[in-house]
Design a protein around this motif. Structure first.
Motif, mmCIF file in Angstrom:
data_model
loop_
_atom_site.group_PDB
_atom_site.id
_atom_site.type_symbol
_atom_site.label_atom_id
_atom_site.label_comp_id
_atom_site.label_asym_id
_atom_site.label_seq_id
_atom_site.Cartn_x
_atom_site.Cartn_y
_atom_site.Cartn_z
ATOM 1 N N MET A 1 -5.958 4.972 -0.829
ATOM 2 C CA MET A 1 -5.000 5.009 0.246
ATOM 3 C C MET A 1 -4.078 3.800 0.116
ATOM 4 O O MET A 1 -4.539 2.680 -0.043
ATOM 5 N N ASN A 2 -2.837 4.048 0.247
ATOM 6 C CA ASN A 2 -1.830 3.002 0.146
ATOM 7 C C ASN A 2 -1.370 2.596 1.548
ATOM 8 O O ASN A 2 -0.807 3.391 2.282
ATOM 9 N N ILE A 3 -1.651 1.354 1.920
ATOM 10 C CA ILE A 3 -1.226 0.840 3.217
ATOM 11 C C ILE A 3 0.078 0.085 3.011
ATOM 12 O O ILE A 3 0.172 -0.759 2.127
ATOM 13 N N PRO A 4 1.098 0.391 3.838
ATOM 14 C CA PRO A 4 2.360 -0.321 3.689
ATOM 15 C C PRO A 4 2.160 -1.827 3.897
ATOM 16 O O PRO A 4 1.344 -2.257 4.709
ATOM 17 N N GLU A 5 2.895 -2.607 3.186
ATOM 18 C CA GLU A 5 2.776 -4.064 3.225
ATOM 19 C C GLU A 5 3.070 -4.624 4.616
ATOM 20 O O GLU A 5 2.447 -5.578 5.038
ATOM 21 N N TRP A 6 3.957 -4.039 5.350
ATOM 22 C CA TRP A 6 4.337 -4.529 6.666
ATOM 23 C C TRP A 6 3.244 -4.269 7.717
ATOM 24 O O TRP A 6 3.229 -4.878 8.769
ATOM 25 N N LEU A 7 2.289 -3.371 7.443
ATOM 26 C CA LEU A 7 1.232 -3.030 8.385
ATOM 27 C C LEU A 7 0.008 -3.942 8.247
ATOM 28 O O LEU A 7 -0.755 -4.120 9.204
ATOM 29 N N LYS A 8 -0.172 -4.558 7.085
ATOM 30 C CA LYS A 8 -1.357 -5.388 6.840
ATOM 31 C C LYS A 8 -1.502 -6.547 7.836
ATOM 32 O O LYS A 8 -2.599 -6.763 8.353
ATOM 33 N N PRO A 9 -0.470 -7.318 8.155
ATOM 34 C CA PRO A 9 -0.654 -8.394 9.139
ATOM 35 C C PRO A 9 -1.095 -7.886 10.507
ATOM 36 O O PRO A 9 -1.895 -8.523 11.199
ATOM 37 N N GLY A 10 -0.611 -6.723 10.895
ATOM 38 C CA GLY A 10 -1.026 -6.141 12.180
ATOM 39 C C GLY A 10 -2.492 -5.752 12.178
ATOM 40 O O GLY A 10 -3.210 -5.949 13.160
ATOM 41 N N ILE A 11 -2.968 -5.184 11.071
ATOM 42 C CA ILE A 11 -4.379 -4.792 10.968
ATOM 43 C C ILE A 11 -5.271 -6.035 10.964
ATOM 44 O O ILE A 11 -6.278 -6.088 11.676
ATOM 45 N N TYR A 12 -4.879 -7.041 10.193
ATOM 46 C CA TYR A 12 -5.651 -8.285 10.169
ATOM 47 C C TYR A 12 -5.679 -8.931 11.557
ATOM 48 O O TYR A 12 -6.707 -9.418 12.008
ATOM 49 N N GLY A 13 -4.557 -8.923 12.219
ATOM 50 C CA GLY A 13 -4.490 -9.499 13.564
ATOM 51 C C GLY A 13 -5.376 -8.754 14.549
ATOM 52 O O GLY A 13 -6.041 -9.356 15.392
ATOM 53 N N ALA A 14 -5.404 -7.426 14.439
ATOM 54 C CA ALA A 14 -6.243 -6.623 15.335
ATOM 55 C C ALA A 14 -7.725 -6.889 15.090
ATOM 56 O O ALA A 14 -8.513 -7.021 16.038
#
Length: 116
Positions: free
Chosen positions: A1-14
């Motif tokens: 699965m390819n996660i967009p680069e802009w979404l990773k900080p949001g996932i880490y923050g959550a």
């Protein structure tokens, strides 16, 4: 699965926020596990039952023929033997049971102002 680069900080923050919220909630927020809640409820129920039985112990002591002699003998004993003396006097035995209750004996001593 390819996660967009802009979404990773949001996932880490959550994820970090959820862990931080759990730590704060369990340590300072008053949250507890089911096991802790059950233990707390059992302790409160036990303490309430003992408090409800103190009048029985006081009545047993009031109706005892040798009350004065037993009280003076209990007061003369050392602190660590007084609870056993209340048990031996029969005051901490609930009617209908054969065995005395040590916690009830301690509560009875406190109510009779024997301790101290």
């Amino acid at each position: 699965m390819n996660i967009p680069e802009w979404l990773k900080p949001g996932i880490y923050g959550a994820v970090i926020g959820a862990v931080g919220l759990a730590v704060v909630g369990f340590s300072w927020g008053g949250w507890m596990t089911a096991g802790e809640a059950n233990k707390l409820a059992m302790t409160q129920a036990h303490d309430s039952a003992i408090a409800a039985l103190v009048p029985v112990c006081l009545d047993n002591s009031r109706t005892d023929i040798d009350r004065i002699a037993k009280l003076s003998s209990i007061r003369e004993m050392s602190n660590y033997k007084r609870r056993d003396a209340v048990i031996e006097a029969g005051w901490a035995t609930i009617p209908g049971t054969d065995t005395p209750n040590r916690d009830l004996a301690q509560a009875c001593m406190d109510a009779l102002k024997i301790d101290g």
